[in-house]
Motif scaffolding. Structure first.
Motif, PDB file in Angstrom:
ATOM      1  N   VAL A 139       0.875  -1.168   0.000  1.00  0.00           N
ATOM      2  CA  VAL A 139       0.000   0.000   0.000  1.00  0.00           C
ATOM      3  C   VAL A 139       0.912   1.217   0.000  1.00  0.00           C
ATOM      4  O   VAL A 139       1.748   1.385   0.887  1.00  0.00           O
ATOM      5  N   THR A 140       0.765   2.065  -1.006  1.00  0.00           N
ATOM      6  CA  THR A 140       1.642   3.220  -1.191  1.00  0.00           C
ATOM      7  C   THR A 140       0.826   4.504  -1.124  1.00  0.00           C
ATOM      8  O   THR A 140      -0.204   4.626  -1.783  1.00  0.00           O
ATOM      9  N   ARG A 141       1.327   5.448  -0.336  1.00  0.00           N
ATOM     10  CA  ARG A 141       0.705   6.762  -0.240  1.00  0.00           C
ATOM     11  C   ARG A 141       1.691   7.766  -0.822  1.00  0.00           C
ATOM     12  O   ARG A 141       2.809   7.902  -0.349  1.00  0.00           O
ATOM     13  N   ALA A 142       1.268   8.496  -1.874  1.00  0.00           N
ATOM     14  CA  ALA A 142       2.164   9.424  -2.559  1.00  0.00           C
ATOM     15  C   ALA A 142       1.530  10.803  -2.610  1.00  0.00           C
ATOM     16  O   ALA A 142       0.350  10.943  -2.961  1.00  0.00           O
ATOM     17  N   GLY A 143       2.307  11.829  -2.289  1.00  0.00           N
ATOM     18  CA  GLY A 143       1.812  13.193  -2.294  1.00  0.00           C
ATOM     19  C   GLY A 143       2.423  14.011  -3.414  1.00  0.00           C
ATOM     20  O   GLY A 143       3.582  13.798  -3.798  1.00  0.00           O
ATOM     21  N   SER A 144       1.648  14.957  -3.947  1.00  0.00           N
ATOM     22  CA  SER A 144       2.120  15.846  -5.009  1.00  0.00           C
ATOM     23  C   SER A 144       1.878  17.294  -4.597  1.00  0.00           C
ATOM     24  O   SER A 144       0.779  17.646  -4.138  1.00  0.00           O
ATOM     25  N   HIS A 145       2.895  18.126  -4.781  1.00  0.00           N
ATOM     26  CA  HIS A 145       2.787  19.563  -4.540  1.00  0.00           C
ATOM     27  C   HIS A 145       3.099  20.269  -5.855  1.00  0.00           C
ATOM     28  O   HIS A 145       4.013  19.878  -6.581  1.00  0.00           O
ATOM     29  N   TYR A 146       2.364  21.318  -6.153  1.00  0.00           N
ATOM     30  CA  TYR A 146       2.446  21.952  -7.462  1.00  0.00           C
ATOM     31  C   TYR A 146       3.085  23.335  -7.357  1.00  0.00           C
ATOM     32  O   TYR A 146       2.841  24.093  -6.402  1.00  0.00           O
ATOM     33  N   PHE A 147       3.897  23.660  -8.373  1.00  0.00           N
ATOM     34  CA  PHE A 147       4.646  24.908  -8.366  1.00  0.00           C
ATOM     35  C   PHE A 147       4.570  25.581  -9.735  1.00  0.00           C
ATOM     36  O   PHE A 147       4.164  24.981 -10.726  1.00  0.00           O
ATOM     37  N   GLY A 148       5.009  26.846  -9.773  1.00  0.00           N
ATOM     38  CA  GLY A 148       5.043  27.578 -11.036  1.00  0.00           C
ATOM     39  C   GLY A 148       3.655  27.739 -11.623  1.00  0.00           C
ATOM     40  O   GLY A 148       2.715  28.172 -10.951  1.00  0.00           O
ATOM     41  N   GLY A 149       3.524  27.356 -12.890  1.00  0.00           N
ATOM     42  CA  GLY A 149       2.247  27.491 -13.572  1.00  0.00           C
ATOM     43  C   GLY A 149       1.155  26.616 -13.010  1.00  0.00           C
ATOM     44  O   GLY A 149      -0.023  26.806 -13.334  1.00  0.00           O
ATOM     45  N   LEU A 150       1.518  25.652 -12.163  1.00  0.00           N
ATOM     46  CA  LEU A 150       0.527  24.752 -11.560  1.00  0.00           C
ATOM     47  C   LEU A 150       0.269  25.080 -10.089  1.00  0.00           C
ATOM     48  O   LEU A 150      -0.414  24.323  -9.403  1.00  0.00           O
ATOM     49  N   SER A 151       0.799  26.201  -9.622  1.00  0.00           N
ATOM     50  CA  SER A 151       0.762  26.499  -8.190  1.00  0.00           C
ATOM     51  C   SER A 151      -0.648  26.711  -7.650  1.00  0.00           C
ATOM     52  O   SER A 151      -0.862  26.648  -6.433  1.00  0.00           O
ATOM     53  N   GLU A 152      -1.617  26.976  -8.526  1.00  0.00           N
ATOM     54  CA  GLU A 152      -2.976  27.177  -8.051  1.00  0.00           C
ATOM     55  C   GLU A 152      -3.654  25.869  -7.657  1.00  0.00           C
ATOM     56  O   GLU A 152      -4.694  25.881  -6.982  1.00  0.00           O
ATOM     57  N   ARG A 153      -3.085  24.760  -8.069  1.00  0.00           N
ATOM     58  CA  ARG A 153      -3.661  23.466  -7.680  1.00  0.00           C
ATOM     59  C   ARG A 153      -3.338  23.163  -6.221  1.00  0.00           C
ATOM     60  O   ARG A 153      -2.242  23.437  -5.746  1.00  0.00           O
ATOM     61  N   ARG A 154      -4.294  22.579  -5.548  1.00  0.00           N
ATOM     62  CA  ARG A 154      -4.045  22.204  -4.160  1.00  0.00           C
ATOM     63  C   ARG A 154      -3.222  20.916  -4.113  1.00  0.00           C
ATOM     64  O   ARG A 154      -3.284  20.093  -5.050  1.00  0.00           O
ATOM     65  N   PRO A 155      -2.460  20.711  -3.047  1.00  0.00           N
ATOM     66  CA  PRO A 155      -1.705  19.459  -2.926  1.00  0.00           C
ATOM     67  C   PRO A 155      -2.643  18.252  -3.022  1.00  0.00           C
ATOM     68  O   PRO A 155      -3.798  18.307  -2.592  1.00  0.00           O
ATOM     69  N   ALA A 156      -2.139  17.180  -3.594  1.00  0.00           N
ATOM     70  CA  ALA A 156      -2.949  15.979  -3.786  1.00  0.00           C
ATOM     71  C   ALA A 156      -2.192  14.761  -3.267  1.00  0.00           C
ATOM     72  O   ALA A 156      -0.969  14.692  -3.350  1.00  0.00           O
TER      73      ALA A 156
END
Length: 216
Positions: A139-156
């Motif tokens: 079972v893998t839990r992976a997080g994504s944080h967005y920067f630059g042109g994608l910075s408006e996206r919330r972390p997922a």
């Protein structure tokens, strides 16, 4: 409820296999059961290309849990068969799966989430009274944080279950493939945030509904 669909590996569509061997009757019966299974209406099943090197015979399905045009979870299920048996499987059949969904932030932070998700897999099988062995997986839990042109996206955060187990064989050496598929769909719906359906309600809490991955 929709009937399952799928695709055989090379030579496993009822004709002679790559080495000239016909498809084993036990495997054909198991595949027939998968193809005739009736599933929850939220589960959309499509054929996918099965692996060629894991076993002499393979059959594969991919599925998505869709509600209100939102993809809540997706996954892949592969039925493997080796008529000669496989020492690691302790049997002639093996089911291999990948299931994944996007999490809400409060669920992603739960330190017990991997253990809970694994218990959903085993619980889905046991809730339908299925006998199985040699279960293993991650079972893998992976997080994504967005920067630059994608910075408006919330972390997922995405949860992913990779697992395999040996379905116990019944009469004629054939496992109850349809029930194993149904239990897998129960897991897929649960990780997608849907409540259990009808008599499958065991009081287990599902993840809150959210928009999940759109492709495998």
């Amino acid at each position: 409820m929709a009937a399952a669909q799928g695709r055989f590996s090379d030579g496993a569509d009822g004709s002679d296999g790559a080495d000239g061997d016909p498809v084993p009757p036990a495997f054909q019966r198991a595949v027939d059961a998968l193809q005739s299974a009736r599933l929850r209406p939220e589960v959309e099943i499509d054929p996918t290309k099965p692996p060629k090197r894991l076993a002499p015979h393979a059959y594969a399905l991919e599925a998505a849990v869709v509600q209100d045009d939102l993809d809540l979870a997706d996954g892949r299920l592969v039925l493997l068969h080796d008529p000669a048996g496989h020492e690691a499987w302790q049997g002639t059949f093996r089911l291999v799966t990948l299931v994944r969904a996007e999490l809400e932030p409060e669920m992603a932070a739960d330190p017990l989430l991997p253990e809970v998700c694994w218990s959903w897999l085993t619980g889905a099988l046991e809730a339908r009274g299925l006998s199985y062995g040699e279960a293993s997986g991650t079972v893998t839990r992976a997080g994504s944080h967005y920067f630059g042109g994608l910075s408006e996206r919330r972390p997922a955060t995405q949860i992913e279950i990779r697992a395999s187990w040996t379905p116990r064989e019944g009469m004629g050496g054939v496992p109850d493939a349809a029930s194993h598929l149904a239990s897998w769909c129960d897991l897929l719906c649960q990780i997608g945030g849907l409540p259990p359906a009808g008599p499958m309600d065991t009081g287990v809490v599902s993840l809150p509904q959210r928009r999940g991955p759109q492709t495998l």
